[in-house]
Design a protein around this motif. Structure first.
Motif, PDB file in Angstrom:
ATOM      1  N   PHE A   8      20.110  26.852  -7.848  1.00 15.05           N
ATOM      2  CA  PHE A   8      21.115  26.017  -8.487  1.00 15.05           C
ATOM      3  C   PHE A   8      21.739  25.267  -7.302  1.00 15.05           C
ATOM      4  O   PHE A   8      21.801  24.086  -7.461  1.00 15.05           O
ATOM      5  CB  PHE A   8      22.205  26.748  -9.049  1.00 15.05           C
ATOM      6  N   SER A   9      21.962  25.926  -6.210  1.00 14.87           N
ATOM      7  CA  SER A   9      22.509  24.998  -5.249  1.00 14.87           C
ATOM      8  C   SER A   9      21.680  23.972  -4.643  1.00 14.87           C
ATOM      9  O   SER A   9      21.960  22.838  -4.343  1.00 14.87           O
ATOM     10  CB  SER A   9      22.970  26.022  -4.053  1.00 14.87           C
ATOM     11  N   LEU A  10      20.369  24.393  -4.529  1.00 16.15           N
ATOM     12  CA  LEU A  10      19.559  23.273  -3.943  1.00 16.15           C
ATOM     13  C   LEU A  10      19.233  22.208  -5.057  1.00 16.15           C
ATOM     14  O   LEU A  10      19.004  21.026  -4.700  1.00 16.15           O
ATOM     15  CB  LEU A  10      17.812  24.284  -3.663  1.00 16.15           C
ATOM     16  N   SER A  11      19.096  22.521  -6.368  1.00 18.73           N
ATOM     17  CA  SER A  11      19.062  21.592  -7.340  1.00 18.73           C
ATOM     18  C   SER A  11      20.299  20.640  -7.326  1.00 18.73           C
ATOM     19  O   SER A  11      20.194  19.367  -7.505  1.00 18.73           O
ATOM     20  CB  SER A  11      18.810  22.132  -8.681  1.00 18.73           C
ATOM     21  N   LEU A  12      21.237  21.339  -7.344  1.00 18.09           N
ATOM     22  CA  LEU A  12      22.646  20.491  -7.198  1.00 18.09           C
ATOM     23  C   LEU A  12      22.507  19.358  -5.909  1.00 18.09           C
ATOM     24  O   LEU A  12      23.047  18.380  -6.030  1.00 18.09           O
ATOM     25  CB  LEU A  12      23.680  21.111  -7.193  1.00 18.09           C
ATOM     26  N   MET A  13      22.165  19.938  -4.848  1.00 22.50           N
ATOM     27  CA  MET A  13      22.198  19.257  -3.626  1.00 22.50           C
ATOM     28  C   MET A  13      21.069  18.094  -3.708  1.00 22.50           C
ATOM     29  O   MET A  13      21.151  16.896  -3.241  1.00 22.50           O
ATOM     30  CB  MET A  13      21.560  19.794  -2.420  1.00 22.50           C
ATOM     31  N   CYS A  14      19.909  18.426  -4.694  1.00 22.17           N
ATOM     32  CA  CYS A  14      18.986  17.338  -4.883  1.00 22.17           C
ATOM     33  C   CYS A  14      19.473  16.399  -5.655  1.00 22.17           C
ATOM     34  O   CYS A  14      19.313  15.031  -5.522  1.00 22.17           O
ATOM     35  CB  CYS A  14      17.612  17.852  -5.453  1.00 22.17           C
ATOM     36  N   ILE A  15      20.074  16.657  -6.888  1.00 26.12           N
ATOM     37  CA  ILE A  15      20.603  15.450  -7.665  1.00 26.12           C
ATOM     38  C   ILE A  15      21.727  14.577  -6.929  1.00 26.12           C
ATOM     39  O   ILE A  15      21.703  13.528  -7.416  1.00 26.12           O
ATOM     40  CB  ILE A  15      21.143  16.180  -9.247  1.00 26.12           C
ATOM     41  N   ILE A  16      22.791  15.339  -6.116  1.00 28.72           N
ATOM     42  CA  ILE A  16      23.451  14.580  -5.258  1.00 28.72           C
ATOM     43  C   ILE A  16      22.644  13.588  -4.460  1.00 28.72           C
ATOM     44  O   ILE A  16      23.218  12.456  -4.525  1.00 28.72           O
ATOM     45  CB  ILE A  16      24.365  15.429  -4.672  1.00 28.72           C
ATOM     46  N   PHE A  17      21.753  14.037  -3.779  1.00 31.36           N
ATOM     47  CA  PHE A  17      20.960  13.188  -3.047  1.00 31.36           C
ATOM     48  C   PHE A  17      20.363  11.960  -3.745  1.00 31.36           C
ATOM     49  O   PHE A  17      20.312  10.661  -3.355  1.00 31.36           O
ATOM     50  CB  PHE A  17      19.906  13.750  -2.298  1.00 31.36           C
ATOM     51  N   CYS A  18      19.898  12.269  -5.070  1.00 29.86           N
ATOM     52  CA  CYS A  18      19.273  11.272  -5.706  1.00 29.86           C
ATOM     53  C   CYS A  18      20.341  10.412  -6.322  1.00 29.86           C
ATOM     54  O   CYS A  18      20.198   8.955  -6.309  1.00 29.86           O
ATOM     55  CB  CYS A  18      18.584  11.887  -7.042  1.00 29.86           C
ATOM     56  N   LEU A  20      22.944   9.582  -4.552  1.00 29.09           N
ATOM     57  CA  LEU A  20      23.519   8.592  -3.286  1.00 29.09           C
ATOM     58  C   LEU A  20      22.425   7.584  -2.953  1.00 29.09           C
ATOM     59  O   LEU A  20      22.919   6.588  -2.600  1.00 29.09           O
ATOM     60  CB  LEU A  20      23.494   9.655  -2.242  1.00 29.09           C
ATOM     61  N   ILE A  21      21.053   8.031  -3.442  1.00 29.02           N
ATOM     62  CA  ILE A  21      19.919   6.957  -3.032  1.00 29.02           C
ATOM     63  C   ILE A  21      20.207   5.872  -3.980  1.00 29.02           C
ATOM     64  O   ILE A  21      19.819   4.697  -3.340  1.00 29.02           O
ATOM     65  CB  ILE A  21      18.516   7.669  -3.189  1.00 29.02           C
ATOM     66  N   VAL A  22      20.417   6.214  -5.071  1.00 26.86           N
ATOM     67  CA  VAL A  22      20.403   5.013  -6.308  1.00 26.86           C
ATOM     68  C   VAL A  22      21.812   4.166  -5.873  1.00 26.86           C
ATOM     69  O   VAL A  22      21.765   2.831  -5.964  1.00 26.86           O
ATOM     70  CB  VAL A  22      20.825   5.748  -7.617  1.00 26.86           C
ATOM     71  N   LEU A  23      22.738   4.800  -5.352  1.00 27.98           N
ATOM     72  CA  LEU A  23      23.943   4.159  -5.159  1.00 27.98           C
ATOM     73  C   LEU A  23      24.088   3.255  -3.707  1.00 27.98           C
ATOM     74  O   LEU A  23      24.493   1.973  -3.743  1.00 27.98           O
ATOM     75  CB  LEU A  23      25.388   4.824  -5.227  1.00 27.98           C
ATOM     76  N   MET A  28      16.488  -0.736  -0.808  1.00 28.16           N
ATOM     77  CA  MET A  28      15.404  -0.312   0.230  1.00 28.16           C
ATOM     78  C   MET A  28      14.296   0.420  -0.584  1.00 28.16           C
ATOM     79  O   MET A  28      14.411   1.720  -0.806  1.00 28.16           O
ATOM     80  CB  MET A  28      16.168   0.672   1.128  1.00 28.16           C
ATOM     81  N   PRO A  29      13.436  -0.227  -0.991  1.00 28.93           N
ATOM     82  CA  PRO A  29      12.089   0.299  -1.689  1.00 28.93           C
ATOM     83  C   PRO A  29      11.643   1.777  -1.157  1.00 28.93           C
ATOM     84  O   PRO A  29      11.203   2.536  -1.935  1.00 28.93           O
ATOM     85  CB  PRO A  29      10.908  -0.831  -1.857  1.00 28.93           C
ATOM     86  N   PHE A  30      11.527   1.708  -0.081  1.00 29.61           N
ATOM     87  CA  PHE A  30      10.937   2.866   0.627  1.00 29.61           C
ATOM     88  C   PHE A  30      11.793   4.158   0.230  1.00 29.61           C
ATOM     89  O   PHE A  30      11.270   5.011  -0.161  1.00 29.61           O
ATOM     90  CB  PHE A  30      10.616   2.871   2.215  1.00 29.61           C
ATOM     91  N   ILE A  31      13.174   4.095   0.521  1.00 26.72           N
ATOM     92  CA  ILE A  31      13.830   5.041   0.119  1.00 26.72           C
ATOM     93  C   ILE A  31      14.016   5.268  -1.269  1.00 26.72           C
ATOM     94  O   ILE A  31      14.013   6.424  -1.722  1.00 26.72           O
ATOM     95  CB  ILE A  31      15.248   4.967   1.048  1.00 26.72           C
ATOM     96  N   ARG A  32      14.373   4.287  -2.044  1.00 23.68           N
ATOM     97  CA  ARG A  32      14.704   4.454  -3.332  1.00 23.68           C
ATOM     98  C   ARG A  32      13.464   5.040  -4.034  1.00 23.68           C
ATOM     99  O   ARG A  32      13.524   5.699  -4.859  1.00 23.68           O
ATOM    100  CB  ARG A  32      15.213   3.002  -3.927  1.00 23.68           C
ATOM    101  N   GLY A  33      12.176   4.253  -3.606  1.00 27.70           N
ATOM    102  CA  GLY A  33      11.105   4.631  -4.419  1.00 27.70           C
ATOM    103  C   GLY A  33      10.488   6.288  -3.722  1.00 27.70           C
ATOM    104  O   GLY A  33      10.277   7.141  -4.366  1.00 27.70           O
TER     105      GLY A  33
END
Length: 132
Positions: A8-18, A20-23, A28-33
Protein backbone atom coordinates in the motif's frame (compact mmCIF):
# COMPACT_ATOMS: atom_id res chain seq x y z
CA UNK A 1 5.34 -4.18 9.10
CA UNK A 2 2.86 -6.34 7.20
CA UNK A 3 3.56 -7.00 3.56
CA UNK A 4 0.23 -5.49 2.48
CA UNK A 5 1.10 -2.27 4.26
CA UNK A 6 4.39 -2.21 2.34
CA UNK A 7 2.49 -2.70 -0.93
CA UNK A 8 0.00 0.00 0.00
CA UNK A 9 2.81 2.42 0.89
CA UNK A 10 4.59 1.73 -2.40
CA UNK A 11 1.42 2.16 -4.42
CA UNK A 12 0.68 5.43 -2.59
CA UNK A 13 4.19 6.70 -3.33
CA UNK A 14 3.77 5.76 -6.99
CA UNK A 15 0.48 7.63 -7.34
CA UNK A 16 2.00 10.68 -5.65
CA UNK A 17 4.92 10.54 -8.11
CA UNK A 18 2.47 10.24 -11.01
CA UNK A 19 0.53 13.29 -9.81
CA UNK A 20 3.77 15.26 -9.41
CA UNK A 21 4.87 14.25 -12.91
CA UNK A 22 1.57 15.46 -14.38
CA UNK A 23 1.70 18.73 -12.43
CA UNK A 24 5.40 19.55 -12.72
CA UNK A 25 6.66 17.86 -15.87
CA UNK A 26 3.79 18.10 -18.34
CA UNK A 27 6.04 19.90 -20.84
CA UNK A 28 8.80 17.26 -20.65
CA UNK A 29 7.74 14.32 -22.86
CA UNK A 30 10.47 11.96 -21.66
CA UNK A 31 9.53 12.28 -17.99
CA UNK A 32 5.78 12.56 -18.56
CA UNK A 33 5.73 9.73 -21.07
CA UNK A 34 8.40 7.19 -20.29
CA UNK A 35 8.91 7.68 -16.55
CA UNK A 36 5.19 8.20 -15.95
CA UNK A 37 4.32 4.99 -17.82
CA UNK A 38 6.91 3.01 -15.88
CA UNK A 39 5.60 4.32 -12.56
CA UNK A 40 1.92 3.75 -13.40
CA UNK A 41 2.58 0.07 -14.09
CA UNK A 42 4.48 -0.23 -10.81
CA UNK A 43 1.51 1.47 -9.10
CA UNK A 44 -1.02 -0.95 -10.59
CA UNK A 45 1.12 -3.96 -9.62
CA UNK A 46 1.52 -2.88 -5.99
CA UNK A 47 -2.09 -1.76 -5.70
CA UNK A 48 -3.23 -5.24 -6.76
CA UNK A 49 -0.82 -6.78 -4.26
CA UNK A 50 -2.42 -4.74 -1.44
CA UNK A 51 -5.63 -6.71 -1.97
CA UNK A 52 -4.23 -10.21 -1.44
CA UNK A 53 -0.91 -12.02 -1.48
CA UNK A 54 -1.21 -13.09 -5.12
CA UNK A 55 1.45 -14.96 -7.05
CA UNK A 56 3.86 -12.26 -8.28
CA UNK A 57 4.25 -13.66 -11.79
CA UNK A 58 0.48 -13.70 -12.33
CA UNK A 59 0.14 -10.12 -11.14
CA UNK A 60 2.92 -8.83 -13.38
CA UNK A 61 1.42 -10.65 -16.38
CA UNK A 62 -2.06 -9.31 -15.60
CA UNK A 63 -0.72 -5.78 -15.13
CA UNK A 64 1.20 -5.85 -18.41
CA UNK A 65 -1.74 -7.28 -20.34
CA UNK A 66 -3.96 -4.54 -18.91
CA UNK A 67 -1.41 -1.87 -19.89
CA UNK A 68 -0.95 -3.31 -23.40
CA UNK A 69 -4.72 -3.50 -23.95
CA UNK A 70 -5.01 0.14 -22.89
CA UNK A 71 -2.31 1.07 -25.41
CA UNK A 72 -4.04 -0.88 -28.20
CA UNK A 73 -7.32 0.87 -27.34
CA UNK A 74 -5.48 4.17 -27.82
CA UNK A 75 -4.51 3.02 -31.31
CA UNK A 76 -8.21 2.60 -32.10
CA UNK A 77 -9.09 5.99 -30.48
CA UNK A 78 -11.25 4.33 -27.84
CA UNK A 79 -11.75 7.58 -25.89
CA UNK A 80 -13.24 9.21 -28.99
CA UNK A 81 -15.46 6.21 -29.66
CA UNK A 82 -16.84 6.60 -26.12
CA UNK A 83 -17.21 10.36 -26.63
CA UNK A 84 -14.62 11.09 -23.93
CA UNK A 85 -12.01 12.79 -26.11
CA UNK A 86 -12.46 16.09 -24.23
CA UNK A 87 -12.68 14.60 -20.73
CA UNK A 88 -9.33 15.22 -18.98
CA UNK A 89 -9.74 12.40 -16.47
CA UNK A 90 -10.64 9.90 -19.18
CA UNK A 91 -7.69 11.13 -21.24
CA UNK A 92 -5.42 10.56 -18.27
CA UNK A 93 -6.74 7.04 -17.55
CA UNK A 94 -7.37 5.74 -21.06
CA UNK A 95 -4.84 7.90 -22.84
CA UNK A 96 -5.24 9.32 -26.28
CA UNK A 97 -2.08 8.81 -28.31
CA UNK A 98 -0.81 5.39 -29.34
CA UNK A 99 2.94 5.07 -28.92
CA UNK A 100 4.66 1.69 -29.22
CA UNK A 101 7.43 3.03 -26.95
CA UNK A 102 4.85 3.05 -24.15
CA UNK A 103 4.82 -0.75 -24.30
CA UNK A 104 8.55 -0.74 -23.62
CA UNK A 105 7.97 1.58 -20.65
CA UNK A 106 5.20 -0.70 -19.36
CA UNK A 107 7.50 -3.70 -19.65
CA UNK A 108 10.26 -1.89 -17.75
CA UNK A 109 7.73 -0.98 -15.04
CA UNK A 110 6.56 -4.58 -14.79
CA UNK A 111 10.12 -5.85 -14.50
CA UNK A 112 10.98 -3.24 -11.85
CA UNK A 113 7.88 -4.03 -9.77
CA UNK A 114 8.46 -7.77 -10.05
CA UNK A 115 12.14 -7.60 -9.10
CA UNK A 116 11.52 -5.32 -6.12
CA UNK A 117 8.70 -7.58 -4.99
CA UNK A 118 10.47 -10.92 -5.35
CA UNK A 119 14.01 -9.91 -4.40
CA UNK A 120 13.35 -7.36 -1.65
CA UNK A 121 9.78 -7.53 -0.31
CA UNK A 122 9.30 -11.31 -0.52
CA UNK A 123 12.95 -12.08 -0.01
CA UNK A 124 13.22 -15.67 1.14
CA UNK A 125 14.28 -15.93 4.74
CA UNK A 126 17.45 -17.80 5.50
CA UNK A 127 16.07 -20.96 7.05
CA UNK A 128 19.31 -22.58 8.01
CA UNK A 129 21.70 -21.34 10.64
CA UNK A 130 25.39 -21.30 9.93
CA UNK A 131 27.72 -22.24 12.70
CA UNK A 132 31.41 -21.67 12.54
Amino acid sequence: MSRRLVYFSLSLMCIIFCILIVLLFSEMPFIRGLVGDVIIVVFIYYFIMTLKDFNSIYVVIFTLVLAFITEVLQYFHFASILGLQHNKIAQLIIGSIFDPMDMIAYTIGGIVAFIIDTKIIKKPKNTHIRTY
